[in-house]
Design a protein around this motif. Structure first.
Motif, PDB file in Angstrom:
ATOM      1  N   TRP A 156       0.851  -1.180  -0.108  1.00  0.00           N
ATOM      2  CA  TRP A 156       0.074   0.107  -0.078  1.00  0.00           C
ATOM      3  C   TRP A 156       1.034   1.162   0.171  1.00  0.00           C
ATOM      4  CZ3 TRP A 156      -5.584   0.249   1.227  1.00  0.00           C
ATOM      5  CH2 TRP A 156      -6.087  -1.233   1.399  1.00  0.00           C
ATOM      6  N   ASP A 157       1.834   1.306   0.746  1.00  0.00           N
ATOM      7  CA  ASP A 157       2.519   2.724   1.137  1.00  0.00           C
ATOM      8  C   ASP A 157       3.630   2.807  -0.213  1.00  0.00           C
ATOM      9  OD1 ASP A 157       1.485   2.858   3.523  1.00  0.00           O
ATOM     10  OD2 ASP A 157       3.144   1.616   4.743  1.00  0.00           O
ATOM     11  N   ALA A 158       3.804   1.767  -0.885  1.00  0.00           N
ATOM     12  CA  ALA A 158       4.665   2.031  -2.034  1.00  0.00           C
ATOM     13  C   ALA A 158       3.934   2.942  -3.191  1.00  0.00           C
ATOM     14  CB  ALA A 158       5.095   0.467  -2.637  1.00  0.00           C
ATOM     15  N   LEU A 159       2.765   2.724  -3.222  1.00  0.00           N
ATOM     16  CA  LEU A 159       1.868   3.701  -3.972  1.00  0.00           C
ATOM     17  C   LEU A 159       1.604   5.001  -3.653  1.00  0.00           C
ATOM     18  CD1 LEU A 159      -0.241   0.579  -5.124  1.00  0.00           C
ATOM     19  CD2 LEU A 159       1.457   1.954  -6.480  1.00  0.00           C
ATOM     20  N   PRO A 160       1.291   5.824  -4.556  1.00  0.00           N
ATOM     21  CA  PRO A 160       0.896   7.161  -4.109  1.00  0.00           C
ATOM     22  C   PRO A 160      -0.275   7.369  -3.033  1.00  0.00           C
ATOM     23  CG  PRO A 160       1.649   7.332  -6.340  1.00  0.00           C
ATOM     24  CD  PRO A 160       1.430   5.874  -5.730  1.00  0.00           C
ATOM     25  N   PRO A 161      -0.684   8.124  -2.219  1.00  0.00           N
ATOM     26  CA  PRO A 161      -1.796   7.910  -1.466  1.00  0.00           C
ATOM     27  C   PRO A 161      -3.085   8.352  -2.242  1.00  0.00           C
ATOM     28  CG  PRO A 161      -0.294   9.752  -0.686  1.00  0.00           C
ATOM     29  CD  PRO A 161       0.599   8.994  -1.527  1.00  0.00           C
ATOM     30  N   GLN A 162      -2.706   9.376  -3.329  1.00  0.00           N
ATOM     31  CA  GLN A 162      -3.945   9.807  -3.925  1.00  0.00           C
ATOM     32  C   GLN A 162      -3.659   9.804  -5.394  1.00  0.00           C
ATOM     33  OE1 GLN A 162      -6.895  10.968  -2.943  1.00  0.00           O
ATOM     34  NE2 GLN A 162      -6.250  10.584  -0.696  1.00  0.00           N
ATOM     35  N   PRO A 163      -4.460   9.396  -6.130  1.00  0.00           N
ATOM     36  CA  PRO A 163      -5.933   8.522  -5.700  1.00  0.00           C
ATOM     37  C   PRO A 163      -5.572   7.251  -5.390  1.00  0.00           C
ATOM     38  CG  PRO A 163      -5.663   8.541  -8.105  1.00  0.00           C
ATOM     39  CD  PRO A 163      -4.484   9.440  -7.685  1.00  0.00           C
ATOM     40  N   PRO A 164      -6.279   6.557  -4.591  1.00  0.00           N
ATOM     41  CA  PRO A 164      -6.033   5.303  -4.147  1.00  0.00           C
ATOM     42  C   PRO A 164      -6.239   4.382  -5.466  1.00  0.00           C
ATOM     43  CG  PRO A 164      -8.010   6.083  -3.275  1.00  0.00           C
ATOM     44  CD  PRO A 164      -7.584   7.118  -3.834  1.00  0.00           C
ATOM     45  N   THR A 165      -5.244   3.519  -5.589  1.00  0.00           N
ATOM     46  CA  THR A 165      -5.342   2.559  -7.061  1.00  0.00           C
ATOM     47  C   THR A 165      -5.141   1.219  -6.642  1.00  0.00           C
ATOM     48  OG1 THR A 165      -2.962   2.864  -7.578  1.00  0.00           O
ATOM     49  CG2 THR A 165      -4.552   4.261  -8.546  1.00  0.00           C
ATOM     50  N   PHE A 166      -5.653   0.088  -7.540  1.00  0.00           N
ATOM     51  CA  PHE A 166      -5.413  -1.281  -7.069  1.00  0.00           C
ATOM     52  C   PHE A 166      -5.010  -1.696  -8.738  1.00  0.00           C
ATOM     53  CE2 PHE A 166      -8.011   0.065  -3.997  1.00  0.00           C
ATOM     54  CZ  PHE A 166      -7.661  -1.035  -2.820  1.00  0.00           C
ATOM     55  N   SER A 167      -4.354  -2.686  -8.712  1.00  0.00           N
ATOM     56  CA  SER A 167      -3.848  -3.295  -9.995  1.00  0.00           C
ATOM     57  C   SER A 167      -4.917  -4.617 -10.204  1.00  0.00           C
ATOM     58  CB  SER A 167      -2.587  -4.077  -9.826  1.00  0.00           C
ATOM     59  OG  SER A 167      -1.564  -2.918  -9.585  1.00  0.00           O
ATOM     60  N   GLU A 168      -5.159  -4.888 -11.406  1.00  0.00           N
ATOM     61  CA  GLU A 168      -5.980  -6.102 -11.832  1.00  0.00           C
ATOM     62  C   GLU A 168      -5.403  -6.685 -13.151  1.00  0.00           C
ATOM     63  OE1 GLU A 168     -10.582  -4.323 -10.928  1.00  0.00           O
ATOM     64  OE2 GLU A 168      -9.953  -4.336 -12.900  1.00  0.00           O
ATOM     65  N   VAL A 169      -5.079  -8.118 -12.868  1.00  0.00           N
ATOM     66  CA  VAL A 169      -4.361  -8.750 -13.980  1.00  0.00           C
ATOM     67  C   VAL A 169      -5.679  -9.312 -14.741  1.00  0.00           C
ATOM     68  CG1 VAL A 169      -3.059 -10.931 -14.310  1.00  0.00           C
ATOM     69  CG2 VAL A 169      -2.393  -9.236 -12.373  1.00  0.00           C
ATOM     70  N   GLU A 170      -5.858  -9.115 -15.782  1.00  0.00           N
ATOM     71  CA  GLU A 170      -6.926  -9.405 -16.561  1.00  0.00           C
ATOM     72  C   GLU A 170      -6.616  -9.841 -18.324  1.00  0.00           C
ATOM     73  OE1 GLU A 170      -9.370  -5.786 -17.552  1.00  0.00           O
ATOM     74  OE2 GLU A 170      -7.670  -4.762 -17.936  1.00  0.00           O
ATOM     75  N   ARG A 171      -7.469 -10.480 -18.983  1.00  0.00           N
ATOM     76  CA  ARG A 171      -7.299 -10.820 -20.099  1.00  0.00           C
ATOM     77  C   ARG A 171      -7.473  -9.708 -21.105  1.00  0.00           C
ATOM     78  NH1 ARG A 171     -10.330 -11.481 -24.659  1.00  0.00           N
ATOM     79  NH2 ARG A 171     -12.389 -11.256 -23.659  1.00  0.00           N
TER      80      ARG A 171
END
Length: 625
Positions: A393-408
């Motif tokens: 969590w802390d490795a990513l910028p606090p704003q905006p909160p983001t998530f990674s999705e592994v998708e096709r």
């Protein structure tokens, strides 16, 4: 799963390594992940239409009935999400790519094995109905399974070759030789047993000159498992001369497995063997490789957690290597299977994997439709208390909160960055999410699904969430959605209620047998095996399942403001695809005319979804409602 080539090797030497057993009157620890895959793929169930969940349910019930008949008490252990190290990410990505290739093959009439999207949730619901004890681990379950089996001195049932490495007191029974369909009776008694084969580590070590058992974890990581796949290991294997022993056709087939076991059997302990391995590698790589191999070998040590405490007292302590600072209600819900590993991956890693279905590979992946639902889920999770936020969590910028999705994307995978939705302040503390009022939680769910509460009022409680999800689906899907798709889906939802009507003979007699006649007619409508798959139809139903999956996960995260639906009888892919064909020449009314109760229920479902659907869906090109 497991160690490359090991399972086929030990099965080729079945007489040396396995003991025939008659299993009865015992506890058994069941690898849940291995079991539901085995039961689905080995029961001649349809693989192209997104899941015949009712047929799968029947198979699972028969399996456990066989165990109960033999007084075998199963304890099912399910894998959770990934731990904080995320060390299996590359393996998971490789499997995602393989799944895409198999899904594509199935979509064009070829072979392959792709699990239906909701199979895990269906499996858990069957376990609950049958009152089978189960637990969902916080990460991979293998070590917990081994530790519990040794604590209770009972066998393990799985198909994972890692259990050939663990020193199990009562052995490991592979699923492919577990003859649960062939229950036998002991002569002169009424006692039943299941014929099985049981692997014991002592037999393997004895075969290789009484080698030290503690060398086996090093063998596993050298051979290649889910955690280690280093190119530098190929350097070692190319330099060391692996002794094959008595070379036979089987020996040549399993050159690496046989050679490594013979080579390792010369050493007295893992330290000596590991030093020899490192001596074959460049000096500058030795420190890094030693550290990786040692940490990977620890995967075969006894687990920290005590599953027996969960089964006896309902308490399961989260291991330190995972994330013990999560809110207690989240930990409890994960252990009970009330929250999915998808939620723990999002919470702990800020990364999720979206599983491919048998869909149209030329179009954007089916999960795209449910992105707004996932963004709300992420919005709830991003507001975890500060002490929960990990390195990831802390490795990513606090704003905006983001998530990674592994998708096709097409026939490959990509990692997409997704923003979480910013939610009201009263949703800002995950630890207090369960304290929100029912009205507040329900409002967030229904607003996310773009449906008004009043539309759901005529709908039976058990179908409110599927109908709400369907309202979302008809608003968000592309132009390929046609009226007969919606009609087929809603008709398919009648299967569960019809089955309940049929199972109540007194009430069915009053109805004049209409429910039974309709139920049998729907069974006949199912698309037969080998029917050409309409890719556009398959894709819209895959999109619906994606919406249902995320609607279900959001509902669970909000502590079920809508009742959890019975997934075991909700969707039958063969039926809805068959109905799509049927509705090109027949009307819904003609199918339902024999059962007024079913017709009335259908109208409630149809009216709710029609209120949300775009007007063009009802233009004359479709069938009648």
């Amino acid at each position: 799963m497991g160690i490359r080539g090991l399972m086929s090797f030990v099965e080729d030497h079945s007489n040396e390594f396995f003991t025939d057993v008659k299993l009865r009157d015992t506890k058994i620890i069941v690898d849940g992940y291995a079991l539901f895959h085995r039961l689905y793929f080995n029961s001649n169930l349809e693989l192209r239409y997104g899941g015949d969940y009712d047929s799968f349910t029947d198979v699972v019930q028969k399996f456990f009935e066989s165990l109960f008949a033999c007084k075998i008490c199963p304890y099912v252990v399910l894998d959770g999400g990934c731990d904080i190290s995320d060390k299996k990410l590359n393996t998971l990505k490789d499997r995602a790519r393989e799944k895409i290739q198999m899904a594509h093959s199935l979509s064009v009439g070829g072979g392959g094995y792709v699990c239906p999207l909701l199979i895990r949730e269906v499996f858990i619901q069957v376990l609950i109905k049958l009152q089978v004890c189960f637990v969902q681990c916080f990460s991979e379950a293998d070590r917990d399974i081994m530790t519990l089996a040794n604590h209770w001195n009972c066998p393990v049932l799985s198909s994972d070759s890692d259990f050939c490495i663990f020193d199990l007191k009562s052995g490991f029974c592979p699923l492919n030789s577990f003859q649960w369909k062939n229950v036998n009776t002991i002569k002169g008694t009424r006692d039943c047993y299941i014929p099985a084969k049981c692997f014991f580590l002592d037999a393997l070590c004895c075969h290789f000159g009484n080698m030290n058992k503690t060398l086996l974890p090093l063998f596993a990581v050298l051979c290649g498992n889910d955690h280690v796949n280093l190119p530098v290991m190929e350097t070692f294997l190319s330099k060391v001369r692996l002794p094959l022993g008595a070379a036979s056709s089987k020996g040549r087939r399993h050159h690496r497995v046989l050679g490594l076991l013979n080579w390792l059997s010369r050493f007295t302990d893992p330290t000596e063997a590991l030093d020899s391995v490192l001596n074959h590698l460049p000096k500058k790589r030795r420190g890094t490789v030693r550290e990786l191999l040692c940490s990977s070998m620890e995967e075969y040590l006894q687990a920290q957690g005590r599953l027996q405490d969960f089964f006896q007292h309902g308490a399961y302590t989260c291991p330190d290597t995972w994330n013990p600072s999560l809110p207690p209600w989240v930990l409890a819900a994960l252990a009970r299977g009330q929250l999915s590993p998808f939620i723990s991956d999002a919470l702990v890693l800020r990364r999720t994997i979206l599983h491919t279905q048998v869909e149209n590979m030329q179009r954007p992946n089916a999960h795209r439709i449910s992105l707004p639902i996932r963004q709300v889920i992420y919005g709830l999770l991003v507001n975890a208390p500060p002490h929960v936020r990990t390195v990831a969590w802390d490795a990513l910028p606090p704003q905006p909160p983001t998530f990674s999705e592994v998708e096709r994307i097409n026939k490959n995978i990509k990692t997409s960055i997704v923003n979480a939705v910013e939610l009201p302040k009263d949703h800002s503390d995950l630890s207090k999410l369960t304290e929100l009022s029912l009205a507040s939680r329900q409002m967030l769910l229904l607003e996310t699904l773009k449906v008004k509460q009043s539309l759901l009022d005529p709908v039976p409680a058990a179908l409110k969430l599927p109908v709400a999800v369907s309202c979302y689906w008809v608003q968000c899907t592309e132009a390929t959605l046609q009226l007969h798709h919606l009609q087929a889906l809603l008709l398919g939802m009648l299967l569960g209620p019809l089955r309940a009507m049929v199972s109540s003979p007194e009430e069915e007699a009053v109805r004049g047998g209409g429910a039974e006649t309709l139920y049998e007619e729907l069974q006949r409508v199912k698309a037969p095996p080998g029917t050409r798959l309409d890719l556009d139809t398959a894709h819209v139903f895959c999109q619906w399942q994606c919406c249902l999956q995320m609607g279900l996960y959001l509902n669970q995260l909000l502590s079920t403001p809508l009742p959890e639906p019975d997934l075991t009888r909700l969707y039958n892919g063969s039926l809805v695809h068959g109905l799509c064909q049927q509705l090109t020449s027949a009307s819904v009314e003609s199918l339902l005319r024999l059962c007024p109760e079913a017709q009335q229920l259908y109208e409630h479902l149809f009216n709710a979804t029609r209120s949300c659907a775009p007007a063009e869906l009802f233009l004359p090109k479709g069938g009648s409602s």
